[in-house]
Design an enzyme around this catalytic site. Sequence first.
Site, PDB file in Angstrom:
ATOM      1  N   GLU A   1      -0.402 -14.247 -21.396  1.00 56.86           N
ATOM      2  CA  GLU A   1       0.614 -14.258 -20.342  1.00 56.86           C
ATOM      3  C   GLU A   1       1.049 -15.669 -19.930  1.00 56.86           C
ATOM      4  O   GLU A   1       1.799 -15.818 -18.968  1.00 56.86           O
ATOM      5  CB  GLU A   1       0.136 -13.464 -19.127  1.00 56.86           C
ATOM      6  CG  GLU A   1      -1.250 -13.814 -18.645  1.00 56.86           C
ATOM      7  CD  GLU A   1      -1.782 -12.810 -17.624  1.00 56.86           C
ATOM      8  OE1 GLU A   1      -0.993 -12.100 -16.986  1.00 56.86           O
ATOM      9  OE2 GLU A   1      -3.016 -12.758 -17.466  1.00 56.86           O
TER      10      GLU A   1
ATOM     11  N   CYS B   1       1.480  -4.604 -21.790  1.00 58.23           N
ATOM     12  CA  CYS B   1       1.224  -3.854 -20.555  1.00 58.23           C
ATOM     13  C   CYS B   1       2.067  -4.305 -19.379  1.00 58.23           C
ATOM     14  O   CYS B   1       1.761  -3.970 -18.239  1.00 58.23           O
ATOM     15  CB  CYS B   1      -0.255  -3.930 -20.191  1.00 58.23           C
ATOM     16  SG  CYS B   1      -0.839  -5.604 -19.882  1.00 58.23           S
TER      17      CYS B   1
ATOM     18  N   ARG C   1      -9.679  -4.791 -16.943  1.00 57.36           N
ATOM     19  CA  ARG C   1      -9.336  -6.210 -16.789  1.00 57.36           C
ATOM     20  C   ARG C   1     -10.215  -6.801 -15.697  1.00 57.36           C
ATOM     21  O   ARG C   1     -10.275  -6.263 -14.588  1.00 57.36           O
ATOM     22  CB  ARG C   1      -7.859  -6.372 -16.402  1.00 57.36           C
ATOM     23  CG  ARG C   1      -7.431  -7.842 -16.350  1.00 57.36           C
ATOM     24  CD  ARG C   1      -5.969  -7.985 -16.024  1.00 57.36           C
ATOM     25  NE  ARG C   1      -5.664  -7.623 -14.649  1.00 57.36           N
ATOM     26  CZ  ARG C   1      -4.446  -7.608 -14.135  1.00 57.36           C
ATOM     27  NH1 ARG C   1      -3.414  -7.915 -14.900  1.00 57.36           N
ATOM     28  NH2 ARG C   1      -4.242  -7.269 -12.878  1.00 57.36           N
TER      29      ARG C   1
ATOM     30  N   ASN D   1       5.157  -9.626 -17.525  1.00 57.00           N
ATOM     31  CA  ASN D   1       5.650 -10.051 -16.202  1.00 57.00           C
ATOM     32  C   ASN D   1       5.415 -11.550 -15.997  1.00 57.00           C
ATOM     33  O   ASN D   1       6.316 -12.296 -15.618  1.00 57.00           O
ATOM     34  CB  ASN D   1       4.955  -9.273 -15.086  1.00 57.00           C
ATOM     35  CG  ASN D   1       5.205  -7.781 -15.176  1.00 57.00           C
ATOM     36  OD1 ASN D   1       6.008  -7.333 -15.985  1.00 57.00           O
ATOM     37  ND2 ASN D   1       4.511  -7.018 -14.369  1.00 57.00           N
ATOM     38  N   ASP D   2       4.185 -11.972 -16.237  1.00 58.58           N
ATOM     39  CA  ASP D   2       3.869 -13.397 -16.059  1.00 58.58           C
ATOM     40  C   ASP D   2       4.369 -14.237 -17.236  1.00 58.58           C
ATOM     41  O   ASP D   2       4.818 -15.362 -17.042  1.00 58.58           O
ATOM     42  CB  ASP D   2       2.355 -13.584 -15.897  1.00 58.58           C
ATOM     43  CG  ASP D   2       1.919 -13.332 -14.460  1.00 58.58           C
ATOM     44  OD1 ASP D   2       2.762 -13.444 -13.551  1.00 58.58           O
ATOM     45  OD2 ASP D   2       0.745 -12.999 -14.246  1.00 58.58           O
TER      46      ASP D   2
ATOM     47  N   ARG E   1       9.831 -15.063 -10.154  1.00 61.47           N
ATOM     48  CA  ARG E   1      10.562 -13.806 -10.200  1.00 61.47           C
ATOM     49  C   ARG E   1      10.728 -13.151  -8.824  1.00 61.47           C
ATOM     50  O   ARG E   1      11.494 -12.202  -8.684  1.00 61.47           O
ATOM     51  CB  ARG E   1       9.909 -12.825 -11.176  1.00 61.47           C
ATOM     52  CG  ARG E   1       8.525 -12.349 -10.828  1.00 61.47           C
ATOM     53  CD  ARG E   1       8.061 -11.346 -11.878  1.00 61.47           C
ATOM     54  NE  ARG E   1       6.815 -10.704 -11.523  1.00 61.47           N
ATOM     55  CZ  ARG E   1       5.610 -11.158 -11.849  1.00 61.47           C
ATOM     56  NH1 ARG E   1       5.519 -12.268 -12.559  1.00 61.47           N
ATOM     57  NH2 ARG E   1       4.533 -10.502 -11.495  1.00 61.47           N
TER      58      ARG E   1
ATOM     59  N   ARG F   1      -6.665  -2.351 -13.171  1.00 61.26           N
ATOM     60  CA  ARG F   1      -6.591  -3.572 -12.348  1.00 61.26           C
ATOM     61  C   ARG F   1      -7.728  -3.539 -11.320  1.00 61.26           C
ATOM     62  O   ARG F   1      -7.587  -2.945 -10.256  1.00 61.26           O
ATOM     63  CB  ARG F   1      -5.246  -3.644 -11.639  1.00 61.26           C
ATOM     64  CG  ARG F   1      -4.048  -3.692 -12.589  1.00 61.26           C
ATOM     65  CD  ARG F   1      -2.765  -3.859 -11.785  1.00 61.26           C
ATOM     66  NE  ARG F   1      -1.603  -3.989 -12.646  1.00 61.26           N
ATOM     67  CZ  ARG F   1      -0.765  -2.997 -12.911  1.00 61.26           C
ATOM     68  NH1 ARG F   1      -0.976  -1.808 -12.400  1.00 61.26           N
ATOM     69  NH2 ARG F   1       0.278  -3.205 -13.698  1.00 61.26           N
TER      70      ARG F   1
ATOM     71  N   HIS G   1       0.835  -1.208   0.000  1.00 61.93           N
ATOM     72  CA  HIS G   1       0.000   0.000   0.000  1.00 61.93           C
ATOM     73  C   HIS G   1       0.866   1.253   0.000  1.00 61.93           C
ATOM     74  O   HIS G   1       0.551   2.246  -0.643  1.00 61.93           O
ATOM     75  CB  HIS G   1      -0.904   0.007   1.228  1.00 61.93           C
ATOM     76  CG  HIS G   1      -1.975  -1.022   1.185  1.00 61.93           C
ATOM     77  ND1 HIS G   1      -2.758  -1.211   0.071  1.00 61.93           N
ATOM     78  CD2 HIS G   1      -2.407  -1.911   2.108  1.00 61.93           C
ATOM     79  CE1 HIS G   1      -3.621  -2.190   0.320  1.00 61.93           C
ATOM     80  NE2 HIS G   1      -3.430  -2.627   1.542  1.00 61.93           N
TER      81      HIS G   1
END
Length: 584
Positions: free
Chosen positions: A434, A505, A335, A457-458, A468, A299, A192
């Site tokens: 992904e 993205c 998404r 990323n994935d 990762r 997101r 956060h």
Amino acid sequence: MDDFIKGIAVTSGIVIGEAFILDQTINHVPKHNISGNDIEKEIARLDTAVEVSVHQLEEIKSRVEEKLGYQHALIFEAKILMLKDETVRDKTIKRIKGQKINCEWALDEAISELIEIFSGFDDEYLKERKTDIGNIRSRILSNLAGVSHIGISDIKKPVIVIAHDLAPADTALMHKETILGFATDVGGKTSHTAIMARSLEIPAVVGLKNATTKIQSGDRLIIDANSGDVIINPDELTLQKYEEKKRKFDELQKTFLSLHDLPAETADGFKLKIFANIELPEEAIAVDSYGADGIGLYRTEFLYLNRLTTPDEEEQFNNYRKLAETMYPKPVTIRTFDLGGDKYLSQMQMAEELNPAMGLRAIRFCLEQPELFKTQLRAILRASHFGNLRILFPMISGIGELRSAKSILNECRKELQSEGKQFNDNIEVGIMIEVPTAAIIADILAREVNFFSIGTNDLIQYCLAIDRVNEKVAYLYEPLHPAILRLISNIVSSAHRMNIPVCLCGEMAAEPIYAFLLLGLEIDELSTNPISIPNIKRILRNSKLEDAKNVVSRILTMSNAEEIRSHINTFLCEKFPEDFFLID
């Protein structure tokens, strides 16, 4: 030699200033025995301290909602609910009565037990919640001791704040006039604190492990939030170097922002769209100020986290409608929730998994919970009447999942039609590419959707079979691995044969070196954090598609990432020496 520590950069920028240690820990928790006659008095003291703490957080929540919006304020609602939770109170009272001890000690023991439980979870999101619980303990103990809970708002001169951790209550109330930047021992990119720092655009480095033991109030500090470096009491030579680096960075930022209204068009006339990734509707203001063409990734899972009930259709509809109207006519890609994995849904009993990254998450979780999924899809469809929305399904691995998701979407369409509710029946539907299977059968999937969005990323994690966040193998995470570049090239070719666009993205989109490469791979859209957009736009406007394609054509023949990186670095540093001075 300079004293140097390395952490995780969660924003950007360079700041130089005086350190201020924000120590919010209670170093001594008093312990003493009480008589049976004092038990009720101790319970009353506990209840009063909790009541005062709730009142303090409600005040902070109100100020945060006014300053940053409703979604940020929800964090404090969750903390208030934690304070009101009877579990800790019951455990504390049981200790007061059973051991005949004062409430400070009983509370400290009860909460320590809870923190130990959370520390044992493998799930990173759950582990982060122990920090929230620790913040609550400090606040109640401060109120029991009758001392002020020292907060960010008490700082009156420009400093760099150093803390073991920062509660969202502190981060959210930061003012740029007094808080030049901050650094913490703990935290990650998705904490956060990190999210708040990005929203407020305050340079920050987290995860330093030992900042509070190595730094003292009054030390001169350099925080390089571009690289994650913190330098303590730098010598004159280092100071001059970073003052010059900061001057160049600040000048470049001003130059980049001057491109706000210009398109991401290459020197030879090829136009890319540059979108923004966001978590909260309030970030739309920043999206616009950085010159994004729209939102490429909203997101939505943040709507579901840190609360005891799931958001109903009306709450979600209002959230998506607000975003659609704010951004109109620019597109907004929503998404569907990517829950499961490392994002724990506290409203539901989700079974612990040995390998959550490959378990019940994203579209798999949506299809497992069709009613929850339908609630979101109905809300998105209804909001589509008020703007230019697109739907994006996460982590599709095959045609069966895609068709199941579309089938549920069609059920929602029919329901809304029968209810006479308005929506855009032609809303575009896309999928996240992904996982390797989706990348390999991209030609098949492309026949059934309006667009692709590559989540690097994935995709990199799954393709290279590495975790990762595991520090022992994280070095293998390599966007320039020949297999990754060939996979992206295949996805783009498959999509273009069906005349659908491809967005990228992942974190790759934020780096200038990769942006040039992605241009050469003929990606149509990039979506990244808003603050990176001007820099990416500048690189693209000073590039030629033909040059980028020639570089890509050459590197696709190379056998390893080191060779590829060297080739691109040499080319870009020769062509853009000013733009790439920060990659050293």
